[in-house]
Every structure is written in structure tokens, then in C-alpha cells.
Enzyme design. Structure first.
Site, short mmCIF file in Angstrom:
data_model
loop_
_atom_site.label_atom_id
_atom_site.label_comp_id
_atom_site.label_asym_id
_atom_site.label_seq_id
_atom_site.Cartn_x
_atom_site.Cartn_y
_atom_site.Cartn_z
N ASN A 38 0.85 -1.20 0.00
CA ASN A 38 0.00 0.00 0.00
C ASN A 38 0.88 1.24 0.00
OD1 ASN A 38 -2.77 1.23 0.49
ND2 ASN A 38 -1.59 2.13 2.17
N GLU A 98 -1.25 0.96 -4.92
CA GLU A 98 -1.28 2.24 -5.63
C GLU A 98 -0.08 2.43 -6.56
OE1 GLU A 98 -2.01 2.22 -2.26
OE2 GLU A 98 -3.80 3.45 -1.90
N ASP A 145 -2.12 21.84 9.33
CA ASP A 145 -2.80 20.86 8.47
C ASP A 145 -3.45 21.55 7.27
OD1 ASP A 145 -5.37 21.73 9.22
OD2 ASP A 145 -5.46 20.30 10.89
C1 LIG Z 1 0.35 15.76 1.47
C2 LIG Z 1 -0.52 14.81 2.22
C3 LIG Z 1 -0.29 14.59 3.57
C4 LIG Z 1 -1.07 13.67 4.28
N1 LIG Z 1 -0.78 13.41 5.58
C5 LIG Z 1 -1.45 12.43 6.22
C6 LIG Z 1 -1.05 12.05 7.56
O1 LIG Z 1 -0.15 12.63 8.15
N2 LIG Z 1 -1.74 11.04 8.16
C7 LIG Z 1 -2.75 10.36 7.53
O2 LIG Z 1 -3.30 9.41 8.11
N3 LIG Z 1 -3.17 10.72 6.28
C8 LIG Z 1 -2.52 11.73 5.63
N4 LIG Z 1 -2.88 12.06 4.34
C9 LIG Z 1 -4.04 11.41 3.71
C10 LIG Z 1 -3.79 10.00 3.23
O3 LIG Z 1 -2.46 9.70 2.97
C11 LIG Z 1 -4.58 9.75 1.96
O4 LIG Z 1 -5.93 10.00 2.19
C12 LIG Z 1 -4.39 8.36 1.41
O5 LIG Z 1 -5.00 8.32 0.15
C13 LIG Z 1 -4.98 7.27 2.27
O6 LIG Z 1 -4.69 6.04 1.60
P1 LIG Z 1 -5.32 4.65 1.97
O7 LIG Z 1 -6.76 4.70 1.56
O8 LIG Z 1 -4.49 3.70 1.16
O9 LIG Z 1 -5.18 4.47 3.44
C14 LIG Z 1 -2.13 12.99 3.62
C15 LIG Z 1 -2.36 13.22 2.27
C16 LIG Z 1 -1.57 14.12 1.57
C17 LIG Z 1 -1.84 14.32 0.11
#
Ligand SMILES: Cc1cc2nc3c(=O)[nH]c(=O)nc-3n(C[C@H](O)[C@H](O)[C@H](O)COP(=O)(O)O)c2cc1C
Length: 332
Positions: A38, A98, A145
Site C-alpha cells: 500500500n 497504488e 494541516d
Molecule cells: C500531502 C498529504 C499529507 C497527508 N498526511 C497524512 C497524515 O499525516 N496522516 C494520515 O493518516 N493521512 C494523511 N494524508 C491522507 C492520506 O495519505 C490519503 O488519504 C491516502 O489516500 C490514504 O490512503 P489509503 O486509503 O491507502 O489508506 C495525507 C495526504 C496528503 C496528500
């Protein structure tokens, strides 16, 4: 690098009140015995030469992996191409790697990490390899954030860095938290999920903008080709189903440019009657990013605004009058 000393890396302190030096741009590669690899983003705050606390929101695939095994090998990859960044930002069914989405957008070569059993983007600049522990926790925050406000300090899982690798003369990719580069990556992947949900509800959705004014997370503007009087309200409910963190949904007709806030507001001014066109979804869990949501529970009042014109015009016209084209030569 020989040994691990995070002080030797150009990890940035982005702003005065930040809890520490932060990695904000890393794409995090993890793996689960059942679901496979992932990719997602998790900010990480350095608090010693080899340890960082990393924000992992409940529900993320990484969180699910950690819940199952308690500790997960991870590679925090800094300095990625746009296709990898966009792919990592998408939230797809658990089990879909991904990196394959990244490869569908632009050819993506992978390589084996040095000390963890993971395939990582071969072209990234710096890689921090190690393990993340669910029960070993440390303070994380404050940090800015998506809403450009400071997030609170929480106890989050510890990332123990075991190995650092990098390209020759690596470039450190930073990401300014709350800025447009953060917003685009967060908001854009929600547009297709809302688009799909509205179309599946039987309303012809033409376009969706999860706009920066709504912090690219809390607002969605949905453009529809209205065929039935109830389409606006149906689209509102479907849009919320397509993006659970959304707080306000605005539905407009096909003649409105959803990338022009003045046009969206004009449709509110000329087509909207609160008593008839406002949909109060009541209190539901929304986003932890929203400072106005109930602290701890994320409970928020979700509201939809139907800015579409009634199909049958009884009084004044809802159509913007067009001035005829003129040929300046006829007047000069
Ligand atoms: C720049 C950026 C920073 C992010 N930071 C975090 C973070 O610190 N913690 C978190 O849980 N999600 C964070 N996210 C959101 C997730 O990484 C994002 O929604 C991701 O698609 C979740 O993937 P998953 O569905 O495979 O879990 C961030 C997204 C971006 C674009």
C-alpha cells in the site's frame, strides 16, 4: 548512509510553532501479509537521531495493517514524481497497490528496499526504511494541516528508522503544509468518488470541484444536468456518501462555472431559497481537520445547498441575459 542520524538529513522545520522537524512529502510504502503493498502519506516528526512520531489516522490502510500485526515495516520515500504522489493520495479498496495506479499514469520502475521487504519507487531521492509500532507511541504535533490552522498534539505511533538510502546528490522534496500543493493532492482524488456516487444515484453529474476555499476537503461543488425537480437534493445526499469528511455540498446547474466562486455565489443569490433548498443532514462524524467539529468525536453539522433553478419558471427568468456579439469594425 552509514548508520542512521536523522540530524544529517535536511528535514525541515516549516514554521515557528511546529513541534519539531517534519517530513511532510514522504510517500509511505507498507505491506500486509494478506492485502499486499500500500502507498499513502503520513507526516513524521523527528524526536531523536533515529525515531520519529508519525500521524496515522484511523481507517487508513496503514492503520488497518498496524491493527492486525502491531508492527509494520515501512519505507518513507521522499522526492517522488507527480504520478506517484497522485497515486499515493488516492484512497482505493484495501488490497489495491497504488504503485500500479502510478504505473498506469506514467511508467514507474520499482526496486527492492535494502533492509525491509518492500518494492519502492526506483526514482525517488531519499528513502528512510524501518518499522512503525502501534503501541510504542510519542507526541506528534503541533503541525499545520490542510485547513492552514495548527493541528493539536497527539500520541502517535513511533517510526524507528533502521536504514537511510539516497541517490547521488539527492534533492530533498518539501511540501508546504496547507498550501495548494497539499490541497490539490488531498481534494482532487475525492472528485471522482463524488462524481461516481452522484451518477449512481441517477443524477447526471457533469463535474465536481473540491475547492481550495473549502480547504480542498470540507466543501464540494457539484455541477449537474438537472432533469427532475428532486435532482439537486438527490445529488447532495449522494455527494456526502461519496466523500464522508465533507461538511457543505453546493449543487449548481450546468450553466455555472464551478471554478469561478463569483458564479457559484451568483447562483446562490438568484436561485436559492433556504426553506425550500437547504438540506440539513443533521449531526454526523465529519473531519478531524475541521476546527469547528466537536473535538475528539469529529461530530459536525452537514448541510447541502441546492443552488439549481426550478425546472418550471413562474416569475422572473433564471437565465443570465447574454449581450449579442458585436463586430467592432462596424463602429470604428
Ligand atoms: C500531502 C498529504 C499529507 C497527508 N498526511 C497524512 C497524515 O499525516 N496522516 C494520515 O493518516 N493521512 C494523511 N494524508 C491522507 C492520506 O495519505 C490519503 O488519504 C491516502 O489516500 C490514504 O490512503 P489509503 O486509503 O491507502 O489508506 C495525507 C495526504 C496528503 C496528500
Amino acid at each position: 548512509m552509514d548508520g542512521v542520524n536523522l540530524d544529517k538529513l535536511p528535514i525541515l522545520k516549516h514554521n515557528e510553532r511546529d513541534g519539531g522537524r517534519y517530513i511532510s512529502s514522504a510517500v509511505v510504502v507498507t505491506k500486509d501479509p494478506e492485502f499486499g503493498q500500500n502507498l499513502d502519506f503520513h507526516r513524521a516528526m523527528q524526536f531523536s537521531e533515529s525515531r520519529m512520531s508519525t500521524r496515522i489516522i484511523k481507517g487508513r490502510d496503514f492503520y488497518k495493517f498496524l491493527e492486525r500485526t502491531g508492527e509494520v515495516e515501512a519505507a518513507y520515500c521522499v522526492g517522488n514524481t507527480p504520478n506517484i504522489l497522485v497515486a499515493a493520495a488516492t484512497s482505493v479498496k484495501t488490497g489495491i497497490n497504488e504503485l500500479e495506479i502510478a504505473n498506469a499514469l506514467a511508467k514507474t520502475e520499482v526496486t527492492k528496499a535494502h533492509s525491509v521487504d518492500l518494492l519502492i519507487p526506483a526514482g525517488c531521492e531519499v528513502v528512510l526504511e524501518g518499522k512503525v509500532f502501534m503501541k510504542d507511541r510519542a507526541e506528534e504535533g503541533p503541525f499545520i494541516d490542510l485547513t492552514e490552522t495548527y493541528d493539536i498534539t497527539r500520541d502517535e505511533p513511533v517510526f524507528e528508522v533502521k536504514t537511510v538510502t539516497h541517490r547521488k546528490n539527492p534533492v530533498w522534496q518539501a511540501l508546504v503544509p496547507g498550501a495548494l500543493e497539499h490541497k490539490v493532492l488531498m481534494g482532487m482524488p475525492r472528485e471522482p468518488t463524488i462524481f461516481k456516487s452522484v451518477n449512481e444515484a441517477g443524477v447526471k453529474c457533469l463535474d465536481v470541484n473540491v475547492n481550495p476555499g473549502g480547504s480542498s476537503w470540507l466543501h464540494a461543488i457539484v455541477r449537474i444536468d438537472k432533469q427532475n425537480e428532486e435532482d439537486g437534493k438527490k445529488a447532495i445526499r449522494a455527494a456526502f456518501a461519496g466523500h464522508r469528511s465533507c461538511k457543505h455540498v453546493f449543487v449548481v446547474d450546468k450553466d455555472i462555472d464551478i471554478y469561478n466562486p463569483l458564479e457559484v455565489e451568483w447562483s446562490m443569490a438568484t436561485r436559492f431559497q433556504a426553506e425550500r433548498d437547504l438540506v440539513d443532514m443533521g449531526k454526523e462524524p465529519g473531519s478531524s481537520l475541521d476546527p469547528s467539529a466537536e473535538p475528539g468525536t469529529k461530530i459536525t453539522n452537514k448541510i447541502g445547498f441546492d443552488f439549481t433553478a426550478p425546472l418550471v419558471t413562474k416569475g422572473k427568468s433564471f437565465t443570465r441575459a447574454e449581450f449579442p456579439e458585436v463586430d467592432l469594425k462596424d463602429y470604428m
